[in-house]
Design a protein around this motif. Sequence first.
Motif, PDB file in Angstrom:
ATOM      1  N   SER A 131       9.901 -14.202 -11.311  1.00 54.14           N
ATOM      2  CA  SER A 131       9.921 -14.249  -9.850  1.00 54.14           C
ATOM      3  C   SER A 131      10.462 -12.934  -9.331  1.00 54.14           C
ATOM      4  CB  SER A 131      10.782 -15.417  -9.339  1.00 54.14           C
ATOM      5  OG  SER A 131      12.158 -15.132  -9.488  1.00 54.14           O
ATOM      6  N   GLY A 132      10.522 -12.813  -8.021  1.00 57.48           N
ATOM      7  CA  GLY A 132      11.266 -11.746  -7.386  1.00 57.48           C
ATOM      8  C   GLY A 132      12.576 -12.322  -6.873  1.00 57.48           C
ATOM      9  N   PRO A 133      13.411 -11.494  -6.269  1.00 55.66           N
ATOM     10  CA  PRO A 133      14.673 -11.988  -5.714  1.00 55.66           C
ATOM     11  C   PRO A 133      14.439 -12.890  -4.509  1.00 55.66           C
ATOM     12  CG  PRO A 133      14.303  -9.717  -5.049  1.00 55.66           C
ATOM     13  CD  PRO A 133      13.214 -10.047  -6.029  1.00 55.66           C
ATOM     14  N   ARG A 134      15.380 -13.789  -4.275  1.00 53.25           N
ATOM     15  CA  ARG A 134      15.351 -14.693  -3.117  1.00 53.25           C
ATOM     16  C   ARG A 134      14.121 -15.587  -3.141  1.00 53.25           C
ATOM     17  NH1 ARG A 134      20.177 -14.272  -2.956  1.00 53.25           N
ATOM     18  NH2 ARG A 134      20.291 -15.233  -0.890  1.00 53.25           N
ATOM     19  N   ASN A 135      13.723 -16.021  -4.343  1.00 58.20           N
ATOM     20  CA  ASN A 135      12.514 -16.835  -4.539  1.00 58.20           C
ATOM     21  C   ASN A 135      12.819 -18.284  -4.879  1.00 58.20           C
ATOM     22  OD1 ASN A 135      10.768 -14.633  -4.250  1.00 58.20           O
ATOM     23  ND2 ASN A 135       9.494 -15.262  -5.973  1.00 58.20           N
ATOM     24  N   LEU A 136      14.029 -18.747  -4.686  1.00 57.68           N
ATOM     25  CA  LEU A 136      14.480 -20.052  -5.163  1.00 57.68           C
ATOM     26  C   LEU A 136      14.743 -20.001  -6.672  1.00 57.68           C
ATOM     27  CD1 LEU A 136      14.767 -22.788  -3.439  1.00 57.68           C
ATOM     28  CD2 LEU A 136      12.839 -23.609  -4.759  1.00 57.68           C
ATOM     29  N   SER A 137      14.841 -18.793  -7.206  1.00 54.97           N
ATOM     30  CA  SER A 137      14.930 -18.645  -8.656  1.00 54.97           C
ATOM     31  C   SER A 137      16.231 -19.198  -9.227  1.00 54.97           C
ATOM     32  CB  SER A 137      14.758 -17.181  -9.050  1.00 54.97           C
ATOM     33  OG  SER A 137      15.721 -16.362  -8.421  1.00 54.97           O
ATOM     34  N   THR A 138      17.336 -19.052  -8.505  1.00 54.36           N
ATOM     35  CA  THR A 138      18.604 -19.564  -9.029  1.00 54.36           C
ATOM     36  C   THR A 138      18.651 -21.084  -8.932  1.00 54.36           C
ATOM     37  OG1 THR A 138      19.656 -17.510  -8.328  1.00 54.36           O
ATOM     38  CG2 THR A 138      21.103 -19.319  -8.950  1.00 54.36           C
ATOM     39  N   ALA A 139      18.117 -21.646  -7.867  1.00 55.17           N
ATOM     40  CA  ALA A 139      18.029 -23.106  -7.776  1.00 55.17           C
ATOM     41  C   ALA A 139      17.164 -23.670  -8.900  1.00 55.17           C
ATOM     42  CB  ALA A 139      17.475 -23.524  -6.415  1.00 55.17           C
ATOM     43  N   MET A 140      16.093 -22.975  -9.242  1.00 55.95           N
ATOM     44  CA  MET A 140      15.266 -23.427 -10.360  1.00 55.95           C
ATOM     45  C   MET A 140      16.026 -23.322 -11.678  1.00 55.95           C
ATOM     46  SD  MET A 140      12.281 -24.619  -9.610  1.00 55.95           S
ATOM     47  CE  MET A 140      11.155 -24.248 -10.960  1.00 55.95           C
ATOM     48  N   MET A 141      16.817 -22.286 -11.837  1.00 55.69           N
ATOM     49  CA  MET A 141      17.664 -22.190 -13.029  1.00 55.69           C
ATOM     50  C   MET A 141      18.645 -23.355 -13.072  1.00 55.69           C
ATOM     51  SD  MET A 141      20.028 -18.986 -14.324  1.00 55.69           S
ATOM     52  CE  MET A 141      21.231 -19.131 -12.992  1.00 55.69           C
ATOM     53  N   ARG A 142      19.214 -23.706 -11.917  1.00 50.36           N
ATOM     54  CA  ARG A 142      20.101 -24.862 -11.846  1.00 50.36           C
ATOM     55  C   ARG A 142      19.352 -26.133 -12.268  1.00 50.36           C
ATOM     56  NH1 ARG A 142      23.745 -21.750 -11.312  1.00 50.36           N
ATOM     57  NH2 ARG A 142      25.327 -21.652  -9.685  1.00 50.36           N
ATOM     58  N   SER A 143      18.140 -26.285 -11.766  1.00 51.46           N
ATOM     59  CA  SER A 143      17.354 -27.480 -12.054  1.00 51.46           C
ATOM     60  C   SER A 143      17.144 -27.641 -13.557  1.00 51.46           C
ATOM     61  CB  SER A 143      16.007 -27.386 -11.328  1.00 51.46           C
ATOM     62  OG  SER A 143      15.165 -28.457 -11.657  1.00 51.46           O
ATOM     63  N   PHE A 144      16.730 -26.567 -14.220  1.00 48.78           N
ATOM     64  CA  PHE A 144      16.486 -26.662 -15.660  1.00 48.78           C
ATOM     65  C   PHE A 144      17.791 -26.802 -16.438  1.00 48.78           C
ATOM     66  CE2 PHE A 144      12.197 -25.625 -14.631  1.00 48.78           C
ATOM     67  CZ  PHE A 144      11.438 -26.066 -15.711  1.00 48.78           C
ATOM     68  N   SER A 145      18.876 -26.248 -15.925  1.00 52.66           N
ATOM     69  CA  SER A 145      20.155 -26.382 -16.631  1.00 52.66           C
ATOM     70  C   SER A 145      20.640 -27.830 -16.638  1.00 52.66           C
ATOM     71  CB  SER A 145      21.216 -25.479 -16.000  1.00 52.66           C
ATOM     72  OG  SER A 145      21.651 -25.975 -14.744  1.00 52.66           O
ATOM     73  N   SER A 146      20.096 -28.645 -15.744  1.00 55.10           N
ATOM     74  CA  SER A 146      20.479 -30.059 -15.690  1.00 55.10           C
ATOM     75  C   SER A 146      19.807 -30.883 -16.784  1.00 55.10           C
ATOM     76  CB  SER A 146      20.135 -30.645 -14.317  1.00 55.10           C
ATOM     77  OG  SER A 146      20.889 -30.026 -13.295  1.00 55.10           O
ATOM     78  N   ARG A 147      18.819 -30.312 -17.439  1.00 56.46           N
ATOM     79  CA  ARG A 147      18.176 -30.996 -18.564  1.00 56.46           C
ATOM     80  C   ARG A 147      19.098 -30.944 -19.777  1.00 56.46           C
ATOM     81  NH1 ARG A 147      12.327 -31.417 -18.401  1.00 56.46           N
ATOM     82  NH2 ARG A 147      12.518 -31.618 -20.662  1.00 56.46           N
TER      83      ARG A 147
ATOM     84  N   ALA B 286      16.906 -35.660 -13.964  1.00 59.49           N
ATOM     85  CA  ALA B 286      18.149 -34.902 -13.794  1.00 59.49           C
ATOM     86  C   ALA B 286      17.885 -33.535 -13.168  1.00 59.49           C
ATOM     87  CB  ALA B 286      18.847 -34.727 -15.141  1.00 59.49           C
ATOM     88  N   MET B 287      16.651 -33.060 -13.230  1.00 62.10           N
ATOM     89  CA  MET B 287      16.310 -31.747 -12.682  1.00 62.10           C
ATOM     90  C   MET B 287      16.421 -31.691 -11.161  1.00 62.10           C
ATOM     91  SD  MET B 287      12.997 -30.807 -15.069  1.00 62.10           S
ATOM     92  CE  MET B 287      12.780 -29.167 -14.344  1.00 62.10           C
ATOM     93  N   LEU B 288      16.541 -32.828 -10.519  1.00 58.45           N
ATOM     94  CA  LEU B 288      16.594 -32.869  -9.057  1.00 58.45           C
ATOM     95  C   LEU B 288      17.987 -32.602  -8.508  1.00 58.45           C
ATOM     96  CD1 LEU B 288      14.313 -35.979  -8.489  1.00 58.45           C
ATOM     97  CD2 LEU B 288      13.688 -33.559  -8.254  1.00 58.45           C
ATOM     98  N   HIS B 289      19.003 -32.602  -9.364  1.00 58.02           N
ATOM     99  CA  HIS B 289      20.385 -32.464  -8.882  1.00 58.02           C
ATOM    100  C   HIS B 289      21.206 -31.642  -9.865  1.00 58.02           C
ATOM    101  CE1 HIS B 289      19.513 -35.468  -5.827  1.00 58.02           C
ATOM    102  NE2 HIS B 289      19.008 -36.237  -6.779  1.00 58.02           N
ATOM    103  N   TRP B 290      22.261 -31.013  -9.380  1.00 59.94           N
ATOM    104  CA  TRP B 290      23.156 -30.238 -10.221  1.00 59.94           C
ATOM    105  C   TRP B 290      24.532 -30.176  -9.568  1.00 59.94           C
ATOM    106  CZ3 TRP B 290      18.594 -28.187  -8.149  1.00 59.94           C
ATOM    107  CH2 TRP B 290      18.747 -27.432  -6.970  1.00 59.94           C
TER     108      TRP B 290
END
Length: 235
Positions: A3-19, A172-176
Amino acid sequence: MWSGPRNLSTAMMRSFSSRADCFVSDEPFYAAYLKATGLDHPMREAVMASQPQDADEVVRQIMGPVPGGKNVWYQKHMSHHMVEGFPLDWMDEVTNVFLLRSPERVLASYAQKRESVTLADIGFEGQAMLFDRVAQRTGTAPVVVDSDDIRRNPEGTLSALCAAVELSWDPAMLHWPGGAHAQDGVWGPHWYNAVYNSSGFSPPDEIGPLPGWLAEIADEARPFYERMKGFRLGA
């Protein structure tokens, strides 16, 4: 995940980290990019001290065993970090997904964090180049997901993404947990305040018209965005 910056990329990282089966890494090429370009980014010295500054060393690390005994390694990569001369062959051995966000939304968010911004800073051209590389080498378009689709329908879009990359769906990917996370880059305090204050995906917010100079950059980025968007999940 490219992605580029400010693309929801950190929220997506959070989502996958919940797995339970997933380890995440945050922009492992950032320090190497800063060294190669000499750019002055917020917290530059801290970033440089926190990661390998040699791109080949970064590749050796990210192509090693998945840390923590996990089965899935979610690597959050910024497309503009892959400057000329950085190795790309390792991309042939991983699953590449492209995370999009409209140029207007990217620029409205980015301009709140840095006073200056260029087309190169927001990564659309580099993202399109990497997209084309994957498509040419595999014979098919890689998976593309749009951040607006995720924010409008998190479960539907994320479950479709998991199916597309042959992962089981995990609600679990929906919350962190809110706040900083252990795998965040040291630059988190400057860039991640919105994610620190979140515990899940929020609906898309409204943005006003961009100032003229930012609107011009958005116009430059739009052809790259629209071309990749045509391949997004659900298109």
